[in-house]
Design a protein around this motif. Structure first.
Motif, PDB file in Angstrom:
ATOM      1  N   LEU A   1       0.825  -1.203   0.000  1.00 33.61           N
ATOM      2  CA  LEU A   1       0.000   0.000   0.000  1.00 33.61           C
ATOM      3  C   LEU A   1       0.859   1.254   0.000  1.00 33.61           C
ATOM      4  O   LEU A   1       0.581   2.211  -0.732  1.00 33.61           O
ATOM      5  N   ILE A   2       1.914   1.264   0.790  1.00 37.80           N
ATOM      6  CA  ILE A   2       2.812   2.425   0.834  1.00 37.80           C
ATOM      7  C   ILE A   2       3.438   2.670  -0.538  1.00 37.80           C
ATOM      8  O   ILE A   2       3.479   3.808  -1.018  1.00 37.80           O
ATOM      9  N   LEU A   3       3.925   1.607  -1.171  1.00 40.03           N
ATOM     10  CA  LEU A   3       4.508   1.753  -2.512  1.00 40.03           C
ATOM     11  C   LEU A   3       3.495   2.312  -3.507  1.00 40.03           C
ATOM     12  O   LEU A   3       3.775   3.266  -4.235  1.00 40.03           O
ATOM     13  N   MET A   4       2.316   1.706  -3.519  1.00 39.80           N
ATOM     14  CA  MET A   4       1.324   2.080  -4.508  1.00 39.80           C
ATOM     15  C   MET A   4       0.765   3.476  -4.237  1.00 39.80           C
ATOM     16  O   MET A   4       0.792   4.342  -5.122  1.00 39.80           O
ATOM     17  N   ALA A   5       0.264   3.727  -3.046  1.00 38.40           N
ATOM     18  CA  ALA A   5      -0.360   5.015  -2.739  1.00 38.40           C
ATOM     19  C   ALA A   5       0.662   6.147  -2.790  1.00 38.40           C
ATOM     20  O   ALA A   5       0.357   7.254  -3.259  1.00 38.40           O
ATOM     21  N   GLY A   6       1.867   5.880  -2.333  1.00 36.79           N
ATOM     22  CA  GLY A   6       2.904   6.902  -2.389  1.00 36.79           C
ATOM     23  C   GLY A   6       3.240   7.276  -3.810  1.00 36.79           C
ATOM     24  O   GLY A   6       3.356   8.463  -4.146  1.00 36.79           O
ATOM     25  N   ASN A   7       3.390   6.295  -4.678  1.00 39.95           N
ATOM     26  CA  ASN A   7       3.721   6.582  -6.069  1.00 39.95           C
ATOM     27  C   ASN A   7       2.585   7.307  -6.778  1.00 39.95           C
ATOM     28  O   ASN A   7       2.818   8.262  -7.513  1.00 39.95           O
ATOM     29  N   VAL A   8       1.362   6.873  -6.544  1.00 42.00           N
ATOM     30  CA  VAL A   8       0.208   7.507  -7.182  1.00 42.00           C
ATOM     31  C   VAL A   8       0.169   8.995  -6.828  1.00 42.00           C
ATOM     32  O   VAL A   8      -0.040   9.850  -7.694  1.00 42.00           O
ATOM     33  N   THR A   9       0.398   9.303  -5.582  1.00 40.79           N
ATOM     34  CA  THR A   9       0.335  10.690  -5.110  1.00 40.79           C
ATOM     35  C   THR A   9       1.489  11.520  -5.653  1.00 40.79           C
ATOM     36  O   THR A   9       1.290  12.600  -6.228  1.00 40.79           O
ATOM     37  N   VAL A  10       2.698  11.035  -5.506  1.00 37.70           N
ATOM     38  CA  VAL A  10       3.879  11.801  -5.891  1.00 37.70           C
ATOM     39  C   VAL A  10       3.970  11.958  -7.406  1.00 37.70           C
ATOM     40  O   VAL A  10       4.298  13.033  -7.910  1.00 37.70           O
ATOM     41  N   THR A  11       3.662  10.923  -8.149  1.00 40.94           N
ATOM     42  CA  THR A  11       3.750  10.985  -9.603  1.00 40.94           C
ATOM     43  C   THR A  11       2.853  12.077 -10.174  1.00 40.94           C
ATOM     44  O   THR A  11       3.285  12.859 -11.025  1.00 40.94           O
ATOM     45  N   ALA A  12       1.622  12.133  -9.705  1.00 42.62           N
ATOM     46  CA  ALA A  12       0.706  13.163 -10.199  1.00 42.62           C
ATOM     47  C   ALA A  12       1.251  14.559  -9.901  1.00 42.62           C
ATOM     48  O   ALA A  12       1.184  15.453 -10.745  1.00 42.62           O
ATOM     49  N   PHE A  13       1.802  14.725  -8.728  1.00 43.19           N
ATOM     50  CA  PHE A  13       2.314  16.028  -8.307  1.00 43.19           C
ATOM     51  C   PHE A  13       3.434  16.506  -9.220  1.00 43.19           C
ATOM     52  O   PHE A  13       3.374  17.591  -9.790  1.00 43.19           O
ATOM     53  N   TRP A  14       4.485  15.671  -9.403  1.00 44.11           N
ATOM     54  CA  TRP A  14       5.609  16.159 -10.203  1.00 44.11           C
ATOM     55  C   TRP A  14       5.319  16.159 -11.693  1.00 44.11           C
ATOM     56  O   TRP A  14       5.865  16.948 -12.445  1.00 44.11           O
ATOM     57  N   LYS A  15       4.401  15.301 -12.174  1.00 44.11           N
ATOM     58  CA  LYS A  15       4.048  15.327 -13.599  1.00 44.11           C
ATOM     59  C   LYS A  15       3.339  16.631 -13.948  1.00 44.11           C
ATOM     60  O   LYS A  15       3.611  17.232 -14.994  1.00 44.11           O
ATOM     61  N   VAL A  16       2.454  17.090 -13.088  1.00 49.48           N
ATOM     62  CA  VAL A  16       1.754  18.352 -13.342  1.00 49.48           C
ATOM     63  C   VAL A  16       2.754  19.496 -13.451  1.00 49.48           C
ATOM     64  O   VAL A  16       2.674  20.324 -14.364  1.00 49.48           O
ATOM     65  N   PHE A  17       3.710  19.542 -12.544  1.00 51.80           N
ATOM     66  CA  PHE A  17       4.696  20.617 -12.585  1.00 51.80           C
ATOM     67  C   PHE A  17       5.616  20.509 -13.806  1.00 51.80           C
ATOM     68  O   PHE A  17       5.984  21.525 -14.399  1.00 51.80           O
ATOM     69  N   ALA A  18       5.962  19.301 -14.198  1.00 48.09           N
ATOM     70  CA  ALA A  18       6.784  19.124 -15.404  1.00 48.09           C
ATOM     71  C   ALA A  18       6.006  19.557 -16.642  1.00 48.09           C
ATOM     72  O   ALA A  18       6.537  20.275 -17.501  1.00 48.09           O
ATOM     73  N   ASP A  19       4.740  19.154 -16.741  1.00 47.25           N
ATOM     74  CA  ASP A  19       3.914  19.527 -17.892  1.00 47.25           C
ATOM     75  C   ASP A  19       3.741  21.045 -17.997  1.00 47.25           C
ATOM     76  O   ASP A  19       3.698  21.591 -19.096  1.00 47.25           O
ATOM     77  N   ARG A  20       3.645  21.706 -16.873  1.00 42.88           N
ATOM     78  CA  ARG A  20       3.438  23.162 -16.879  1.00 42.88           C
ATOM     79  C   ARG A  20       4.630  23.924 -17.447  1.00 42.88           C
ATOM     80  O   ARG A  20       4.480  25.056 -17.881  1.00 42.88           O
ATOM     81  N   THR A  21       5.808  23.314 -17.483  1.00 48.62           N
ATOM     82  CA  THR A  21       6.968  24.007 -18.052  1.00 48.62           C
ATOM     83  C   THR A  21       6.846  24.149 -19.561  1.00 48.62           C
ATOM     84  O   THR A  21       7.413  25.067 -20.134  1.00 48.62           O
ATOM     85  N   CYS A  22       6.137  23.227 -20.211  1.00 43.37           N
ATOM     86  CA  CYS A  22       6.016  23.163 -21.676  1.00 43.37           C
ATOM     87  C   CYS A  22       7.377  23.015 -22.356  1.00 43.37           C
ATOM     88  O   CYS A  22       7.504  23.253 -23.561  1.00 43.37           O
TER      89      CYS A  22
END
Length: 154
Positions: free
Chosen positions: A13-34
């Motif tokens: 659960l820690i692996l899965m829930a942690g990755n789901v949360t963190v991945t969305a966070f940094w992907k949004v910021f990476a996408d915003r750079t264009c």
């Protein structure tokens, strides 16, 4: 054996829930750079971390949960909090497999192209918004499942 499997379940659960949360966070910021190379690298990492942590975590969570239920002589289908927990994991998993993974595959392919030749296309941006919305939606049943497992409200 029960404690061992429960530990495997929680670790998954820690692996899965942690990755789901963190991945969305940094992907949004990476996408915003264009910036094509940043976006492409982030998309590659989404694929790598999802298959490394989300898939592995989900597998360990199921293995540990079923192992703990078996070792603890707990009925998987007549214990209400277990039934609801399994149902919530299945709903979240169905969203991941049916919606999120196909988008990620499409985005990974597009990212390989635009990292070399130019701008981030609108189709990629649209997929990113859809991925984020459905990703957030998929965390609702996952969070409810965690609640059912911990609180055992039924």
């Amino acid at each position: 054996m029960y404690e061992f499997f429960k530990g495997v379940h929680i670790f998954g659960l820690i692996l899965m829930a942690g990755n789901v949360t963190v991945t969305a966070f940094w992907k949004v910021f990476a996408d915003r750079t264009c910036k094509t190379q940043i976006v492409a690298f982030a998309q590659w990492l989404v694929t790598v971390t999802d298959f490394s942590f989300t898939l592995t975590g989900g597998f360990l969570m199921v293995l540990g949960g079923y192992g703990a239920a078996f070792a603890g002589h707990i009925s998987l289908f007549s214990t209400p909090w277990l039934v609801y927990g399994q149902l919530m994991l299945a709903v979240s998993g169905a969203i991941w497999v049916g919606i999120l993974v196909p988008i990620q595959i499409r985005q990974a392919s597009a990212a390989q192209d635009f990292a070399i030749i130019g701008d981030v296309p609108d189709s990629y941006k649209k997929d990113s918004r859809t991925w984020l919305i459905w990703g957030l939606i998929s965390t609702v049943p996952l969070t409810l499942g965690m609640y059912f497992m911990v609180a055992k409200p039924f």
